[in-house]
Design a protein around this motif. Structure first.
Motif, short mmCIF file in Angstrom:
data_model
loop_
_atom_site.label_atom_id
_atom_site.label_comp_id
_atom_site.label_asym_id
_atom_site.label_seq_id
_atom_site.Cartn_x
_atom_site.Cartn_y
_atom_site.Cartn_z
N PRO A 76 0.83 -1.21 0.00
CA PRO A 76 0.00 0.00 0.00
C PRO A 76 0.86 1.26 0.00
O PRO A 76 2.03 1.24 0.42
CB PRO A 76 -0.79 -0.12 1.30
N GLN A 77 0.26 2.36 -0.43
CA GLN A 77 1.00 3.61 -0.55
C GLN A 77 1.55 4.09 0.79
O GLN A 77 2.60 4.75 0.83
CB GLN A 77 0.10 4.69 -1.16
N ASP A 78 0.90 3.76 1.89
CA ASP A 78 1.36 4.20 3.21
C ASP A 78 2.79 3.76 3.51
O ASP A 78 3.45 4.35 4.36
CB ASP A 78 0.44 3.67 4.31
N VAL A 79 3.25 2.73 2.83
CA VAL A 79 4.61 2.24 3.09
C VAL A 79 5.65 3.32 2.76
O VAL A 79 6.72 3.37 3.39
CB VAL A 79 4.88 0.94 2.31
N THR A 80 5.34 4.22 1.81
CA THR A 80 6.30 5.28 1.48
C THR A 80 6.61 6.12 2.71
O THR A 80 7.77 6.28 3.11
CB THR A 80 5.77 6.18 0.35
N TRP A 81 5.57 6.68 3.36
CA TRP A 81 5.84 7.54 4.50
C TRP A 81 6.35 6.75 5.69
O TRP A 81 7.18 7.25 6.48
CB TRP A 81 4.63 8.39 4.87
N GLN A 82 5.91 5.49 5.80
CA GLN A 82 6.40 4.66 6.91
C GLN A 82 7.90 4.38 6.76
O GLN A 82 8.65 4.37 7.76
CB GLN A 82 5.61 3.36 6.97
N MET A 83 8.34 4.18 5.53
CA MET A 83 9.78 3.97 5.31
C MET A 83 10.57 5.25 5.51
O MET A 83 11.71 5.22 5.99
CB MET A 83 10.02 3.38 3.92
N VAL A 84 9.99 6.39 5.17
CA VAL A 84 10.66 7.66 5.48
C VAL A 84 10.86 7.78 6.98
O VAL A 84 11.94 8.18 7.46
CB VAL A 84 9.87 8.86 4.91
N ILE A 108 14.97 13.36 1.59
CA ILE A 108 14.21 14.48 1.02
C ILE A 108 12.78 14.05 0.75
O ILE A 108 12.54 13.05 0.04
CB ILE A 108 14.86 14.98 -0.29
N ASP A 109 11.83 14.79 1.29
CA ASP A 109 10.42 14.60 0.94
C ASP A 109 10.16 15.38 -0.34
O ASP A 109 9.98 16.59 -0.33
CB ASP A 109 9.53 15.11 2.08
N ALA A 110 10.16 14.66 -1.47
CA ALA A 110 9.93 15.29 -2.76
C ALA A 110 8.45 15.40 -3.07
O ALA A 110 8.03 16.28 -3.83
CB ALA A 110 10.63 14.51 -3.87
N GLY A 111 7.65 14.51 -2.48
CA GLY A 111 6.22 14.52 -2.76
C GLY A 111 5.51 13.34 -2.16
O GLY A 111 4.81 12.60 -2.85
N VAL A 112 5.68 13.16 -0.86
CA VAL A 112 5.04 12.05 -0.16
C VAL A 112 3.62 12.45 0.25
O VAL A 112 3.39 13.58 0.67
CB VAL A 112 5.86 11.64 1.09
N ASN A 113 2.70 11.51 0.14
CA ASN A 113 1.30 11.76 0.49
C ASN A 113 1.11 11.64 2.00
O ASN A 113 0.38 10.76 2.50
CB ASN A 113 0.39 10.79 -0.26
N HIS A 114 1.77 12.52 2.73
CA HIS A 114 1.75 12.47 4.19
C HIS A 114 2.32 13.78 4.72
O HIS A 114 3.23 14.36 4.11
CB HIS A 114 2.61 11.30 4.68
N ASP A 115 1.78 14.25 5.83
CA ASP A 115 2.32 15.45 6.48
C ASP A 115 3.24 15.04 7.61
O ASP A 115 2.79 14.54 8.65
CB ASP A 115 1.17 16.32 7.02
#
Length: 344
Positions: A76-84, A108-115
């Motif tokens: 799922p897409q949430d893995v991106t911010w979780q890995m950050v 670098i947060d280039a465009g993650v769907n998370h604040d």
């Protein structure tokens, strides 16, 4: 958008000086193999016979992709911010390998769907909360593309070292990279699409179908920047800008795996001489990366079956850069060591 001009490193006189210096070390000719080629490349980049590896840094760009709505990823897409968050907690493979090799790491947060909010260790360059779904519309607007490229250039401009490694994180970005590869190399799509984070054969087929339909939908995207805006990600676009600026500043570019190399494909179409500055860390196990490297005429240093991303291959290849510099700078010559040379 002003694309940096990249000058080729070719210099016949310096090449001969470097080769003579390498050949005069206390070893049989060519016996250090690829390290000798790497040393000569580093010398040409730095315009010196005294090679240095100074304050190496790895930039890990993170971004989300709207195309994940089409079911192209096993995660799922949430893995991106979780890995950050994992990067920031010093818990990922890239953290381990960068620390092991004395390399600075910038996330670098280039465009993650998370604040994330203000966070120590996180560079906020968010263009938007992920790209649009390129199955339906272009992934980013021309203005968003320009912003991403400019952010990438500015990040490298502020680095003090002379070696920049590239890494990424973004669920769905192998789909974007495969689309870029197909459009920019004209290789069959089946050779460009792989399992990514672990898709089944059915998932790979679905991924290929999504890309094929999008390629037909956006048939008018032709120039490198049009292709990047249509199918790319913010992390990929930011890497393109960073790569171009790094080469303009005569830094060494350490190129990681499939996603990073897809960004380089765009950069090469804009400034072909950028290849002179690229050290290809490894050949990824992701389907398509070997073909991508062959298209660029690249010879990777390592082949470890990696397919993690994050810049892990870049970090693992860094000791080879140190070795190439150190043997040129520190090995004795035949004359200084009073060692007889070959009669051949």
């Amino acid at each position: 958008m002003q694309i940096p001009f990249i000058a080729p490193t070719a210099d016949a006189a310096l090449s001969q000086i470097l080769q003579d210096a390498i050949n005069n070390k206390t070893k049989p000719l060519g016996s250090l193999g690829r390290l000798e080629e790497l040393a000569a490349q580093l010398g040409l980049i730095q315009r010196s016979t005294r090679i240095s590896i100074e304050q190496p840094a790895i930039l890990v760009f993170a971004g989300d992709h709207g195309v994940v709505a089409e079911g192209v990823s096993a995660y799922p897409q949430d893995v991106t911010w979780q890995m950050v968050e994992n990067f920031l907690a010093d818990g990922a493979a890239i953290n381990v390998f960068a620390r092991q090799n004395g390399c600075a790491l910038h996330v670098i947060d280039a465009g993650v769907n998370h604040d994330f909010g203000p966070r120590a260790g996180l560079v906020d360059r968010k263009v938007a909360r992920g790209t649009r779904n390129f199955a339906l519309e272009a992934a980013m607007s021309p203005q968003e593309l320009d912003t991403a490229l400019e952010h990438g250039m500015a990040l490298v401009r502020d680095l003090s070292g002379n070696v920049v490694g590239f890494g990424e994180m973004g669920i769905g970005n192998t789909t974007a990279a495969a689309a870029l590869m197909h459009k920019l190399t004209r290789l069959p799509l089946s050779q460009c699409v792989g399992a990514g984070t672990g898709l089944s054969s059915e998932g790979i087929a679905r991924k290929q179908q999504v890309i094929a339909a999008a390629i037909n939908k956006h048939a008018g995207a032709a120039s490198p920047l049009e292709v990047l805006a249509t199918f790319g990600g913010f992390e990929i676009a930011m890497m393109v800008g960073a790569m171009l600026k790094a080469a303009e500043q005569r830094k060494v570019l350490l190129i990681d795996g499939f996603i990073v190399t897809s960004a380089l494909l765009v950069a090469v179409r804009l400034q072909p001489a950028i290849l002179d500055y690229c050290v290809f860390a490894h050949c990824s196990d992701e389907n398509g990366h070997r073909m991508m490297l062959e298209n660029l005429g690249a010879r990777p240093l390592l082949n470890l079956g990696l397919r993690l991303g994050e810049g892990t291959g870049s970090a693992l290849a860094l000791p080879l850069l140190h070795a190439a510099a150190n043997f040129v700078n520190e090995m004795a010559t035949f004359a200084s060591a009073s060692v007889s040379t070959s009669d051949q």
